[in-house]
Design a protein around this motif. Sequence first.
Motif, PDB file in Angstrom:
ATOM      1  N   UNK A  17       6.238 -28.931 -23.427  1.00  0.00           N
ATOM      2  CA  UNK A  17       4.815 -28.576 -23.328  1.00  0.00           C
ATOM      3  C   UNK A  17       4.561 -27.222 -23.992  1.00  0.00           C
ATOM      4  N   UNK A  18       5.382 -26.243 -23.630  1.00  0.00           N
ATOM      5  CA  UNK A  18       5.208 -24.893 -24.165  1.00  0.00           C
ATOM      6  C   UNK A  18       5.386 -24.865 -25.686  1.00  0.00           C
ATOM      7  N   UNK A  27       8.961 -19.727 -31.301  1.00  0.00           N
ATOM      8  CA  UNK A  27       9.811 -19.408 -32.451  1.00  0.00           C
ATOM      9  C   UNK A  27      10.061 -17.907 -32.531  1.00  0.00           C
ATOM     10  N   UNK A  28       9.036 -17.100 -32.245  1.00  0.00           N
ATOM     11  CA  UNK A  28       9.212 -15.643 -32.246  1.00  0.00           C
ATOM     12  C   UNK A  28      10.176 -15.218 -31.145  1.00  0.00           C
ATOM     13  N   UNK A  29      10.080 -15.837 -29.992  1.00  0.00           N
ATOM     14  CA  UNK A  29      10.984 -15.552 -28.874  1.00  0.00           C
ATOM     15  C   UNK A  29      12.422 -15.894 -29.254  1.00  0.00           C
ATOM     16  N   UNK A  30      12.620 -17.069 -29.848  1.00  0.00           N
ATOM     17  CA  UNK A  30      13.959 -17.470 -30.283  1.00  0.00           C
ATOM     18  C   UNK A  30      14.507 -16.520 -31.343  1.00  0.00           C
TER      19      UNK A  30
END
Length: 117
Positions: A17-18, A27-30
């Motif tokens: 969902x997120x 993608x920025x978090x990863x």
Amino acid sequence: MDDYFDNADAIEKNLRYFTERHGEIYRAYEEYGRLVHEQGGPLSPKTCWLIKVALSTASLHVYALKTHILKALKSGCSREEIEHSILLVAPSAGFPKTMTGLLVFRETMEEFGQAEE
């Protein structure tokens, strides 16, 4: 111990969902996580994963702990190193958290064909 993972499907659905609705943020978090591992300092990948195992144990983030155990194995950590990182939690964060961590560790190892010999 199975009750700890009864919500694994819900966690996966929530992540899906997120990522579907907030893909750029995820993608920025990863990418941030990758950069911290690769360029954040002098620690080896194995050491980074052992720290994450200990932090997940201390925080009682059971699903994250299982994931971090598997990533630690993939990075070359031995069963003994992972177990030691869990044991180190007891003096600082408490014996019950360590015991929960050991249960998750043993179940994870069993689930992936690396049960105690």
